[in-house]
Design a protein around this motif. Structure first.
Motif, PDB file in Angstrom:
ATOM      1  N   TRP A   1       0.829  -1.202   0.000  1.00  0.00           N
ATOM      2  CA  TRP A   1       0.000   0.000   0.000  1.00  0.00           C
ATOM      3  C   TRP A   1       0.869   1.260   0.000  1.00  0.00           C
ATOM      4  O   TRP A   1       0.557   2.239  -0.678  1.00  0.00           O
ATOM      5  CB  TRP A   1      -0.932   0.009   1.204  1.00  0.00           C
ATOM      6  N   MET A   2       1.962   1.224   0.775  1.00  0.00           N
ATOM      7  CA  MET A   2       2.861   2.382   0.813  1.00  0.00           C
ATOM      8  C   MET A   2       3.443   2.656  -0.572  1.00  0.00           C
ATOM      9  O   MET A   2       3.476   3.809  -1.023  1.00  0.00           O
ATOM     10  CB  MET A   2       3.986   2.127   1.813  1.00  0.00           C
ATOM     11  N   VAL A   3       3.909   1.608  -1.244  1.00  0.00           N
ATOM     12  CA  VAL A   3       4.484   1.779  -2.585  1.00  0.00           C
ATOM     13  C   VAL A   3       3.436   2.341  -3.540  1.00  0.00           C
ATOM     14  O   VAL A   3       3.711   3.251  -4.339  1.00  0.00           O
ATOM     15  CB  VAL A   3       5.044   0.441  -3.102  1.00  0.00           C
ATOM     16  N   LEU A   4       2.225   1.804  -3.456  1.00  0.00           N
ATOM     17  CA  LEU A   4       1.146   2.280  -4.329  1.00  0.00           C
ATOM     18  C   LEU A   4       0.827   3.747  -4.059  1.00  0.00           C
ATOM     19  O   LEU A   4       0.711   4.556  -4.997  1.00  0.00           O
ATOM     20  CB  LEU A   4      -0.098   1.425  -4.117  1.00  0.00           C
ATOM     21  N   PHE A   5       0.710   4.120  -2.780  1.00  0.00           N
ATOM     22  CA  PHE A   5       0.384   5.507  -2.434  1.00  0.00           C
ATOM     23  C   PHE A   5       1.486   6.467  -2.864  1.00  0.00           C
ATOM     24  O   PHE A   5       1.208   7.584  -3.317  1.00  0.00           O
ATOM     25  CB  PHE A   5       0.139   5.631  -0.924  1.00  0.00           C
ATOM     26  N   ILE A   6       2.746   6.045  -2.711  1.00  0.00           N
ATOM     27  CA  ILE A   6       3.849   6.916  -3.117  1.00  0.00           C
ATOM     28  C   ILE A   6       3.807   7.163  -4.620  1.00  0.00           C
ATOM     29  O   ILE A   6       3.972   8.300  -5.088  1.00  0.00           O
ATOM     30  CB  ILE A   6       5.200   6.300  -2.694  1.00  0.00           C
ATOM     31  N   PHE A   7       3.579   6.113  -5.397  1.00  0.00           N
ATOM     32  CA  PHE A   7       3.516   6.269  -6.851  1.00  0.00           C
ATOM     33  C   PHE A   7       2.358   7.187  -7.252  1.00  0.00           C
ATOM     34  O   PHE A   7       2.531   8.108  -8.070  1.00  0.00           O
ATOM     35  CB  PHE A   7       3.361   4.913  -7.529  1.00  0.00           C
ATOM     36  N   VAL A   8       1.175   6.950  -6.678  1.00  0.00           N
ATOM     37  CA  VAL A   8       0.011   7.759  -7.046  1.00  0.00           C
ATOM     38  C   VAL A   8       0.189   9.204  -6.593  1.00  0.00           C
ATOM     39  O   VAL A   8      -0.161  10.147  -7.317  1.00  0.00           O
ATOM     40  CB  VAL A   8      -1.273   7.143  -6.447  1.00  0.00           C
ATOM     41  N   ALA A   9       0.745   9.398  -5.385  1.00  0.00           N
ATOM     42  CA  ALA A   9       0.970  10.757  -4.890  1.00  0.00           C
ATOM     43  C   ALA A   9       1.979  11.498  -5.763  1.00  0.00           C
ATOM     44  O   ALA A   9       1.811  12.694  -6.053  1.00  0.00           O
ATOM     45  CB  ALA A   9       1.456  10.714  -3.448  1.00  0.00           C
ATOM     46  N   MET A  10       3.020  10.793  -6.206  1.00  0.00           N
ATOM     47  CA  MET A  10       4.026  11.433  -7.059  1.00  0.00           C
ATOM     48  C   MET A  10       3.429  11.830  -8.409  1.00  0.00           C
ATOM     49  O   MET A  10       3.601  12.966  -8.871  1.00  0.00           O
ATOM     50  CB  MET A  10       5.207  10.493  -7.269  1.00  0.00           C
ATOM     51  N   SER A  11       2.703  10.912  -9.034  1.00  0.00           N
ATOM     52  CA  SER A  11       2.101  11.239 -10.328  1.00  0.00           C
ATOM     53  C   SER A  11       1.021  12.302 -10.184  1.00  0.00           C
ATOM     54  O   SER A  11       0.885  13.189 -11.033  1.00  0.00           O
ATOM     55  CB  SER A  11       1.514   9.978 -10.971  1.00  0.00           C
ATOM     56  N   GLY A  12       0.255  12.238  -9.083  1.00  0.00           N
ATOM     57  CA  GLY A  12      -0.770  13.254  -8.852  1.00  0.00           C
ATOM     58  C   GLY A  12      -0.176  14.632  -8.646  1.00  0.00           C
ATOM     59  O   GLY A  12      -0.706  15.637  -9.150  1.00  0.00           O
ATOM     60  N   SER A  13       0.950  14.710  -7.925  1.00  0.00           N
ATOM     61  CA  SER A  13       1.611  15.997  -7.722  1.00  0.00           C
ATOM     62  C   SER A  13       2.085  16.581  -9.044  1.00  0.00           C
ATOM     63  O   SER A  13       1.970  17.795  -9.286  1.00  0.00           O
ATOM     64  CB  SER A  13       2.794  15.825  -6.766  1.00  0.00           C
ATOM     65  N   LEU A  14       2.626  15.731  -9.901  1.00  0.00           N
ATOM     66  CA  LEU A  14       3.065  16.204 -11.216  1.00  0.00           C
ATOM     67  C   LEU A  14       1.879  16.701 -12.039  1.00  0.00           C
ATOM     68  O   LEU A  14       1.981  17.704 -12.757  1.00  0.00           O
ATOM     69  CB  LEU A  14       3.796  15.094 -11.959  1.00  0.00           C
ATOM     70  N   MET A  15       0.727  16.024 -11.938  1.00  0.00           N
ATOM     71  CA  MET A  15      -0.451  16.444 -12.690  1.00  0.00           C
ATOM     72  C   MET A  15      -1.001  17.768 -12.177  1.00  0.00           C
ATOM     73  O   MET A  15      -1.487  18.597 -12.955  1.00  0.00           O
ATOM     74  CB  MET A  15      -1.531  15.368 -12.622  1.00  0.00           C
TER      75      MET A  15
END
Length: 263
Positions: free
Chosen positions: A132-146
Motif C-alpha cells: 500500500w505504501m508503494v502504491l500511495f507513493i507512486f500515485v501521490a508522485m504522479s498526482g503531484s506532477l499532474m
C-alpha cells in the motif's frame, strides 16, 4: 462553497505573510552577490539531503528538513524580488526543479519503504502495508506532477489556474506532518487521493474558463456582424418621403374632351 473560499483566502494570507517574512530575511543575503538561480540549485541539493535522511530511516529529522526545504523554496523568489532580478528563465528553472525536489523526496520515502517490509503503523487496517505504501507513493508522485502540469498548461493557454485543494505548500506541510508523527501511510493516502482531486478541480476550472471565453468570443463576433449589417443597410431620413409617380390621365368625357392638364 463559502467554507472552501474562506480556506483558500486563509491559505493565501498565510503565504503572503510567509513571503513577507522571507523577504525581510533575504535582504541581507542579497548584498553578498548570491543570485536567485543559485538559491534554486541549493534548494535542490537540500531536497537530495532530505531524501537521503528519510531513506536512512530518520523520519522525524526528515520531516523537519521537509519543512525547512519548503521554506527555503521561497528564498529564490524573495531574492529575485529584493534584487529586481526576476527573469523568465529563473521562473522556469524554479518550477522545474521544484518538480525534481518533490519527486526526489518521495523517492527517498519509497527507498525506506522497500527496506522495511514489516508493518509500520499498527492502526493500518489492510494487510501488506508495504504494498500500500508503494502504491500511495507512486500515485501521490504522479498526482503531484499532474497538479503542477494542469496549472502550467492552463497558464500557457492564457487561463489563470490557481484553484485546487492541495497546491505545493499544502503538500509539503502534509508530508512533513506525516513524517514527524510517524503516520506516513495515512498522509500518503491523503496525498494520493487529493492530488488527483486537485488536478480534476483544475481541469474543471479550465473547462469553465474556456467555455466562458468561447461564449464571450461568440457574442462579440455576433455583435460585430450586427454592426456591420446595420452599417450596410440603406437609411431613410425622418423628414424624407417617397412620392408616387402621378401622371395625367386623358379622358374624352365632355366638356373635358381635351384631356386633363395639371396646373
Amino acid at each position: 462553497m463559502k467554507v472552501w473560499y474562506n480556506r483558500i483566502m486563509f491559505s493565501r494570507r498565510i503565504q503572503q505573510q510567509a513571503r513577507y517574512l522571507v523577504t525581510l530575511l533575504i535582504k541581507p543575503v542579497a548584498r553578498l552577490g548570491i543570485t536567485p538561480n543559485m538559491l534554486t540549485c541549493v534548494g535542490l541539493l537540500l531536497s537530495v539531503v532530505t531524501a537521503i535522511v528519510i531513506a536512512q530511516g530518520y523520519l522525524f529529522l526528515g520531516g523537519l528538513l521537509v519543512l525547512f526545504a519548503g521554506i527555503f523554496d521561497m528564498f529564490d523568489g524573495a531574492m529575485a524580488r529584493a534584487t529586481n532580478a526576476a527573469t523568465t528563465f529563473g521562473a522556469f528553472l524554479d518550477s522545474t526543479l521544484d518538480r525534481f525536489s518533490e519527486s526526489i523526496i518521495l523517492f527517498g520515502l519509497l527507498f525506506y519503504t522497500l527496506q522495511h517490509p514489516g508493518p509500520q503503523d499498527s492502526l493500518w487496517p489492510a494487510l501488506s502495508e508495504q504494498t500500500w505504501m508503494v502504491l500511495f507513493i507512486f500515485v501521490a508522485m504522479s498526482g503531484s506532477l499532474m497538479v503542477s502540469y494542469t496549472k502550467a498548461r492552463a497558464e500557457g493557454l492564457g487561463i489563470e489556474c490557481k484553484t485546487g485543494l492541495l497546491a505545493r505548500p499544502e503538500r509539503v506541510i502534509l508530508l512533513a506532518i506525516g513524517l514527524l508523527l510517524n503516520a506516513g501511510i495515512w498522509v500518503l493516502a491523503l496525498l494520493a487521493v487529493f492530488t488527483y482531486v486537485t488536478a480534476l478541480e483544475r481541469i474543471l476550472a479550465v473547462w469553465r474558463s474556456s467555455n466562458r471565453q468561447s461564449a464571450e468570443m461568440t457574442n462579440s463576433s455576433y455583435r460585430q456582424q450586427q454592426d456591420t449589417r446595420d452599417r450596410t443597410l440603406p437609411t431613410v431620413g425622418i423628414n424624407e418621403s417617397i412620392e408616387p409617380d402621378v401622371r395625367p390621365v386623358p379622358t374624352s368625357i365632355p366638356p373635358l374632351g381635351g384631356g386633363v392638364h395639371p396646373e
